[in-house]
Design an enzyme around this catalytic site. Structure first.
Site, short mmCIF file in Angstrom:
data_model
loop_
_atom_site.label_atom_id
_atom_site.label_comp_id
_atom_site.label_asym_id
_atom_site.label_seq_id
_atom_site.Cartn_x
_atom_site.Cartn_y
_atom_site.Cartn_z
N GLY A 4 103.30 85.88 56.19
CA GLY A 4 103.10 84.43 55.84
C GLY A 4 102.07 84.06 54.57
CB SER B 32 97.33 71.82 57.41
OG SER B 32 98.53 71.03 57.58
CE1 TYR C 68 98.87 72.43 61.68
CE2 TYR C 68 98.50 74.24 62.63
CZ TYR C 68 98.87 73.55 61.46
OH TYR C 68 98.91 74.20 60.23
CE LYS D 254 95.18 74.64 60.30
NZ LYS D 254 94.75 75.99 59.64
CB THR E 32 105.11 80.93 57.80
OG1 THR E 32 104.58 79.91 58.49
CG2 THR E 32 104.71 80.77 56.05
N1 LIG Z 1 103.46 77.39 57.78
C1 LIG Z 1 102.99 76.02 57.41
O1 LIG Z 1 103.77 75.20 57.70
C2 LIG Z 1 101.62 75.75 57.24
C3 LIG Z 1 101.39 74.61 56.63
C4 LIG Z 1 100.00 74.21 56.25
C5 LIG Z 1 99.09 75.16 56.69
N2 LIG Z 1 99.34 76.56 57.30
C6 LIG Z 1 98.15 77.17 57.67
O2 LIG Z 1 98.20 78.42 57.05
C7 LIG Z 1 97.62 79.60 57.56
C8 LIG Z 1 98.65 80.53 57.84
O3 LIG Z 1 99.86 80.10 58.52
P1 LIG Z 1 101.11 80.91 58.35
O4 LIG Z 1 102.23 79.76 58.25
O5 LIG Z 1 101.06 81.83 57.26
O6 LIG Z 1 101.20 81.56 59.84
P2 LIG Z 1 101.90 82.88 60.28
O7 LIG Z 1 102.11 82.86 61.92
O8 LIG Z 1 103.09 83.43 59.46
O9 LIG Z 1 100.53 83.97 59.88
C9 LIG Z 1 99.41 83.79 60.57
C10 LIG Z 1 98.80 85.29 60.77
O10 LIG Z 1 97.54 84.87 61.47
C11 LIG Z 1 97.27 85.97 62.33
N3 LIG Z 1 96.49 85.57 63.28
C12 LIG Z 1 96.48 84.66 64.33
N4 LIG Z 1 95.60 84.57 65.31
C13 LIG Z 1 94.62 85.52 64.70
C14 LIG Z 1 93.32 85.91 64.93
N5 LIG Z 1 92.65 85.41 66.50
N6 LIG Z 1 92.55 86.89 64.27
C15 LIG Z 1 93.15 87.34 63.14
N7 LIG Z 1 94.49 87.08 62.69
C16 LIG Z 1 95.12 86.29 63.60
C17 LIG Z 1 98.60 86.27 62.80
O11 LIG Z 1 98.83 87.44 63.36
C18 LIG Z 1 99.47 85.97 61.66
O12 LIG Z 1 99.68 87.19 60.81
C19 LIG Z 1 97.18 78.92 59.11
O13 LIG Z 1 95.90 78.42 59.05
C20 LIG Z 1 98.22 77.54 59.29
O14 LIG Z 1 97.57 76.63 59.96
C21 LIG Z 1 100.45 76.70 57.70
C1 LIG Z 2 104.10 71.41 64.08
C2 LIG Z 2 103.64 71.42 62.55
C3 LIG Z 2 103.72 72.90 62.28
C4 LIG Z 2 103.22 73.09 60.73
C5 LIG Z 2 102.06 72.40 60.25
C6 LIG Z 2 101.86 72.70 58.83
O1 LIG Z 2 100.37 72.77 58.81
C7 LIG Z 2 102.05 71.49 58.03
C8 LIG Z 2 101.90 70.42 57.84
C9 LIG Z 2 102.56 69.59 56.85
C10 LIG Z 2 102.56 68.30 56.60
C11 LIG Z 2 102.33 67.32 57.81
C12 LIG Z 2 100.97 67.13 57.98
C13 LIG Z 2 100.71 65.65 58.10
C14 LIG Z 2 101.59 64.42 57.96
C15 LIG Z 2 100.80 63.18 57.99
C16 LIG Z 2 100.29 62.52 56.92
C17 LIG Z 2 100.28 63.21 55.60
C18 LIG Z 2 101.39 62.39 55.10
C19 LIG Z 2 103.08 62.48 55.24
C20 LIG Z 2 103.61 62.46 53.73
O2 LIG Z 2 103.11 62.83 52.71
O3 LIG Z 2 104.76 62.08 53.73
#
Ligand SMILES: NC(=O)c1ccc[n+]([C@@H]2O[C@H](COP(=O)([O-])OP(=O)(O)OC[C@H]3O[C@@H](n4cnc5c(N)ncnc54)[C@H](O)[C@@H]3O)[C@@H](O)[C@H]2O)c1
Ligand SMILES: CCCCC[C@H](O)/C=C/C=C\C/C=C\C/C=C\CCCC(=O)O
Length: 270
Positions: free
Chosen positions: A16, A138, A151, A155, A188
């Protein structure tokens, strides 16, 4: 900041966003320590990266960011192997509204632990070289996701903690910048887990809200988010800064200096 020969640490590195952060750091000449709790994916990525960049550019460390013993021990091994830590990305995270204590322990506890442990090696008062820490929040750290209240809380916590620690670092002259990345939905496995009742629990009926948001505004690719990550790493004027990225743009978020400067509505207490 020139990234050539810098020593970087990325948690949740095996897939990811973490994998994309690893790859952009390697492309810019850094060495990267990969930390993940997924042994098979971590070893698989290490083998892949060895082929592309050579065996001495990366190391994989199996560790759980919720474990003080794991995380502390791994950072000590990294300093012993690579000599220093210049850059840390606290990226590991999950979404699980059922097992919410686990979500808090990883998403917020892991970021706090990584920040505190890395500062012991990085801050100048300890003989460190300074550097930069990027904590991954996020857009759910800036606004509420109804189908994921825990979540969302974690964040928001990452944003608040990181901005406060950036202020501490400045006041204490640690020489360490601490910045925050707030991405929109990214393609991801974490995002895929949103579609399972196992991860969203009783809020599952609300998952359509996120699906509508993605239908309306799209989804990001991880390698695009990695470019935003690199801005927070390289720009030495950024400390305590929040970079939000969605499919339309990447923007720095401005927060009012004082709580009173938020948009407010007076209330009579008579
Ligand atoms: N995917 C999205 O939409 C999104 C959007 C905004 C922010 N994020 C944030 O980005 C970060 C990465 O998310 P992603 O989407 O790449 O997820 P992902 O599931 O693809 O990757 C996450 C990785 O973290 C590892 N992990 C989980 N728990 C762990 C632990 N206790 N110790 C060590 N490693 C651990 C997992 O094994 C995995 O490899 C997260 O903090 C997530 O909240 C994701
Ligand atoms: C169940 C969610 C799994 C993925 C979460 C990841 O962190 C992504 C989040 C991305 C956007 C949504 C977050 C907040 C929305 C609320 C307010 C933001 C304003 C919405 C907008 O700009 O339209």
């Amino acid at each position: 900041m020139d990234l050539k020969d810098k020593v970087c640490v990325v948690t949740g590195a095996a897939q990811g966003l973490g994998r994309s952060f690893v790859e952009i750091l390697l492309k810019n000449g850094s060495k990267v320590a990969l930390i993940d709790v997924n042994k098979s994916l971590g070893n698989e990525l290490k083998s892949t990266l060895d082929q592309e960049y050579g065996r001495d550019r990366t190391e994989f460390y199996l560790a759980d960011v919720t474990s003080e013993e794991d995380f502390k021990g791994v950072l000590e091994k990294i300093v012993k192997t690579f000599g220093r830590i210049d850059i840390l990305c606290n990226n590991a995270g999950i979404i699980n509204e059922k097992h919410w204590e686990k979500t808090i322990a990883i998403n917020l506890g892991g970021v706090v632990r990584g920040t505190y442990l890395a500062l012991e090696h990085m801050k100048k008062e300890n003989g460190g070289n300074g550097g930069v820490i990027v904590n991954v929040s996020s857009m759910a750290g800036l606004g509420p996701l109804p189908m994921a209240p825990i979540y969302t809380a974690t964040k928001h916590g990452v944003v608040g903690f990181s901005r406060a620690m950036a202020a501490v670092s400045k006041l204490a002259n640690y020489g360490v910048r601490i910045n925050i990345l707030c991405p929109w939905f990214v393609k991801t496995s974490l995002l895929s887990s949103m579609s399972s009742e196992e991860h969203i629990g009783s809020f599952f009926p609300l998952k359509g809200i996120a699906e509508t948001m993605m239908q309306n505004r799209g989804c990001l690719e991880a390698d695009v988010v990695a470019k935003a990550f690199l801005v927070l790493v390289k720009d030495e004027s950024k400390n305590g800064d929040v970079l939000m990225i969605d499919p339309d743009e990447a923007v720095f978020v401005s927060f009012p200096e004082r709580a009173k400067d938020f948009s407010t509505t007076p209330v009579s207490l008579e």
